[in-house]
Write an enzyme that holds these catalytic residues in place. Structure first.
Site, PDB file in Angstrom:
ATOM      1  N   ARG A 124       0.638  -1.154   0.111  1.00  0.00           N
ATOM      2  CA  ARG A 124      -0.052  -0.033   0.009  1.00  0.00           C
ATOM      3  C   ARG A 124       0.934   1.315  -0.023  1.00  0.00           C
ATOM      4  O   ARG A 124       0.688   2.184  -0.509  1.00  0.00           O
ATOM      5  CB  ARG A 124      -1.186   0.005   1.188  1.00  0.00           C
ATOM      6  CG  ARG A 124      -1.773   1.245   1.366  1.00  0.00           C
ATOM      7  CD  ARG A 124      -2.782   1.377   2.204  1.00  0.00           C
ATOM      8  NE  ARG A 124      -2.811   0.420   3.450  1.00  0.00           N
ATOM      9  CZ  ARG A 124      -2.238   0.761   4.254  1.00  0.00           C
ATOM     10  NH1 ARG A 124      -1.576   1.693   4.661  1.00  0.00           N
ATOM     11  NH2 ARG A 124      -2.266  -0.086   5.336  1.00  0.00           N
ATOM     12  N   TYR A 126     -17.380  17.833 -13.557  1.00  0.00           N
ATOM     13  CA  TYR A 126     -17.626  16.350 -13.581  1.00  0.00           C
ATOM     14  C   TYR A 126     -18.631  15.922 -12.576  1.00  0.00           C
ATOM     15  O   TYR A 126     -18.786  16.323 -11.361  1.00  0.00           O
ATOM     16  CB  TYR A 126     -16.381  15.307 -13.399  1.00  0.00           C
ATOM     17  CG  TYR A 126     -16.577  14.211 -13.469  1.00  0.00           C
ATOM     18  CD1 TYR A 126     -16.868  13.394 -14.755  1.00  0.00           C
ATOM     19  CD2 TYR A 126     -16.666  13.118 -12.287  1.00  0.00           C
ATOM     20  CE1 TYR A 126     -17.285  12.251 -14.769  1.00  0.00           C
ATOM     21  CE2 TYR A 126     -16.711  11.856 -12.448  1.00  0.00           C
ATOM     22  CZ  TYR A 126     -17.193  11.378 -13.746  1.00  0.00           C
ATOM     23  OH  TYR A 126     -17.206   9.843 -13.810  1.00  0.00           O
ATOM     24  N   ASP A 173      -7.807  19.545 -12.840  1.00  0.00           N
ATOM     25  CA  ASP A 173      -8.369  18.098 -13.327  1.00  0.00           C
ATOM     26  C   ASP A 173      -7.980  18.265 -14.786  1.00  0.00           C
ATOM     27  O   ASP A 173      -8.783  19.091 -15.651  1.00  0.00           O
ATOM     28  CB  ASP A 173      -9.876  17.961 -13.070  1.00  0.00           C
ATOM     29  CG  ASP A 173     -10.350  16.420 -13.533  1.00  0.00           C
ATOM     30  OD1 ASP A 173      -9.683  16.041 -14.288  1.00  0.00           O
ATOM     31  OD2 ASP A 173     -11.166  16.071 -12.847  1.00  0.00           O
ATOM     32  N   LYS A 210      -9.608   7.635 -18.513  1.00  0.00           N
ATOM     33  CA  LYS A 210      -9.909   8.184 -19.886  1.00  0.00           C
ATOM     34  C   LYS A 210      -8.664   8.062 -20.912  1.00  0.00           C
ATOM     35  O   LYS A 210      -8.330   6.992 -21.177  1.00  0.00           O
ATOM     36  CB  LYS A 210     -10.360   9.511 -19.491  1.00  0.00           C
ATOM     37  CG  LYS A 210     -11.499   9.786 -18.377  1.00  0.00           C
ATOM     38  CD  LYS A 210     -12.692   9.073 -18.514  1.00  0.00           C
ATOM     39  CE  LYS A 210     -13.261   8.856 -17.418  1.00  0.00           C
ATOM     40  NZ  LYS A 210     -13.932  10.076 -16.554  1.00  0.00           N
TER      41      LYS A 210
HETATM   42  C1  LIG Z   1     -14.111  10.305 -15.227  1.00  0.00           C
HETATM   43  C2  LIG Z   1     -13.785  11.736 -14.272  1.00  0.00           C
HETATM   44  C3  LIG Z   1     -13.568  11.642 -13.270  1.00  0.00           C
HETATM   45  C4  LIG Z   1     -13.749  10.523 -12.136  1.00  0.00           C
HETATM   46  O1  LIG Z   1     -12.730   9.506 -12.788  1.00  0.00           O
HETATM   47  P1  LIG Z   1     -13.036   7.826 -12.585  1.00  0.00           P
HETATM   48  O2  LIG Z   1     -11.810   7.211 -13.069  1.00  0.00           O
HETATM   49  O3  LIG Z   1     -14.305   7.558 -13.390  1.00  0.00           O
HETATM   50  O4  LIG Z   1     -13.255   7.548 -11.067  1.00  0.00           O
HETATM   51  C5  LIG Z   1     -13.175  12.732 -12.890  1.00  0.00           C
HETATM   52  N1  LIG Z   1     -12.946  14.025 -13.605  1.00  0.00           N
HETATM   53  C6  LIG Z   1     -13.106  13.963 -14.883  1.00  0.00           C
HETATM   54  C7  LIG Z   1     -12.961  15.436 -15.607  1.00  0.00           C
HETATM   55  C8  LIG Z   1     -13.536  12.733 -15.430  1.00  0.00           C
HETATM   56  O5  LIG Z   1     -13.721  12.726 -16.817  1.00  0.00           O
END
Ligand SMILES: *Cc1c(COP(=O)(O)O)cnc(C)c1O
Length: 388
Positions: free
Chosen positions: A46, A98, A170, A195
């Site tokens: 961890r 998001y 982000d 993504k």
């Molecule tokens: C998908 C997404 C998240 C969350 O991520 P996960 O991998 O689905 O937990 C956060 N911010 C943005 C901009 C996203 O597209």
């Protein structure tokens, strides 16, 4: 070295023992100590795990930060960062956010006494008027999803420094291949690596990159203490995907710009939200602070009755949530991704019921336009509209 080369070579020099160019997957959770008071650098998985460490070093390098942390999802990365805050703290957050991040702030963090205001983070007057003595950070998505609103990162970073607030970006949509927020003054970069970084719709992962020694130590403590870390197999899969990021992003960008331009000229389409189009309000800032465009954008149909049949008639393009993979996906934000955001906020942002979001994959452009064109034609026939 250029980022394309660093991406392709992730982990390729790290397995000195065998010279393997693909770093192995270390499943071990326990590590033998040579003797009392000595460690190989690995004690318990961890805290630190070899395959994850290679990924984390790559993430820090690509974003030009000081430390990287791999998490079990993008939300796990956000949760780890939100744990920097305490009861009574306040955050300024992008309005077109998001949905999962909004849900975590409003339904979980609020119970711990952390509050948030949702504003257009590119508007300094809005930032000033919502700033409070207990405001500790600004969390920005740029561009936002689905409306692709752009925030000038250097401008907000200068503002945040004056206010002694952390700037968290982000960077999921652009990835370090096209945009590196830390170079523009951000303190923390977050990714849903599920993504574009992973890129194949087959691994759920999150990344955090921090700038500054003290902040990096604090996040390392939280990452280990909370424990929402990424497993070795998924760490390997993510690195495997990241090796081709440069090629994929170029094709995503190219395809998305061509489809956006095609939709802009389509008589059944009211508006197209893509920062690469010159009429987009974020066009100029986006060109200045990023070296390219993401592969997702949104468009608004003129007639709401076309939405359901379009989603039923697309074939190559899948009707599915998520984004950033090689396969094209289309989603309906009002119902699918933004259901947890209250109607009044959704409408203030412009996420209405005629909006579709398109995550353009790397398929051939002609096949994508043919598929979308046929779906729109079929929808228009069903509602008895004009034939193009
Ligand atoms: C998908 C997404 C998240 C969350 O991520 P996960 O991998 O689905 O937990 C956060 N911010 C943005 C901009 C996203 O597209």
């Amino acid at each position: 070295m250029n980022i394309e080369s660093r991406l392709a070579q992730i982990g390729s020099l790290d397995d000195a023992e065998t010279g393997g160019v693909s770093f192995p997957v270390y499943h071990s959770t326990a590590f033998r100590h040579p003797k009392l008071g000595h460690s190989t650098g690995f004690d318990y998985a961890r805290t630190k795990s070899p395959t994850r460490s290679v990924l984390e070093a790559a993430a820090a390098d690509l974003e030009n930060g000081d430390a990287g942390f791999a998490c079990s999802s993008g939300m796990a990365a956000l949760q780890t960062i939100f744990a920097l805050f305490s009861q009574g703290d306040h955050l300024l957050v992008s309005l077109d956010l998001y949905g999962g991040t909004y849900r975590m702030l409003e339904q979980i963090m609020s119970r711990f006494g952390v509050t948030a205001s949702y504003i257009d983070t590119d508007d300094l007057d809005a930032l000033e008027s919502h700033f409070k003595p207990n405001t500790k950070a600004v969390l920005v998505e740029t561009p936002t999803n689905p409306l692709m609103m752009v925030t000038d990162i250097a401008k907000i970073s200068a503002w945040a420094k004056r206010k002694e607030c952390l700037l968290i970006i982000d960077n999921t949509l652009l990835t370090p291949y096209f945009q590196r927020p830390i170079e523009l003054g951000a303190d923390i970069v977050i990714h849903s690596a599920t993504k574009y970084l992973g890129g194949h719709n087959d691994v759920l992962a999150g990344l955090i990159v921090t700038k500054g020694e003290e902040l990096s130590k604090e996040v390392a403590f939280l990452h280990n203490s909370i424990g929402a870390v990424l497993g070795p197999q998924d760490s390997w899969l993510l690195m495997r995907g990241m090796k081709t990021l440069a090629l994929r992003m170029e094709r995503h960008q190219d395809n998305s710009i061509r489809i956006a331009a095609w939709l802009k000229a389509h008589p059944a389409v009211e508006e197209v939200y893509h920062p690469a189009l010159p009429h987009h309000p974020g066009h100029e800032v986006q060109n200045r602070q990023s070296s390219g465009n993401t592969g997702i954008f949104s468009f608004k149909m003129k007639d709401v009755r076309t939405i359901e049949p379009i989603l039923r008639h697309i074939r190559l393009i899948a009707f599915a949530e998520s984004l950033g993979g090689v396969e094209s996906l289309m989603t309906y934000p009002a119902v699918q991704t933004h259901a947890d955001i209250p109607l009044e906020i959704r409408e203030a942002v412009g996420v209405d019921d005629r909006l579709l979001r398109f995550s353009v994959g790397i398929e051939h452009i002609d096949d994508l336009i043919a598929d979308l064109g046929e779906a729109i034609d079929a929808a228009l026939r069903e509602i008895g509209g004009k034939q193009p």
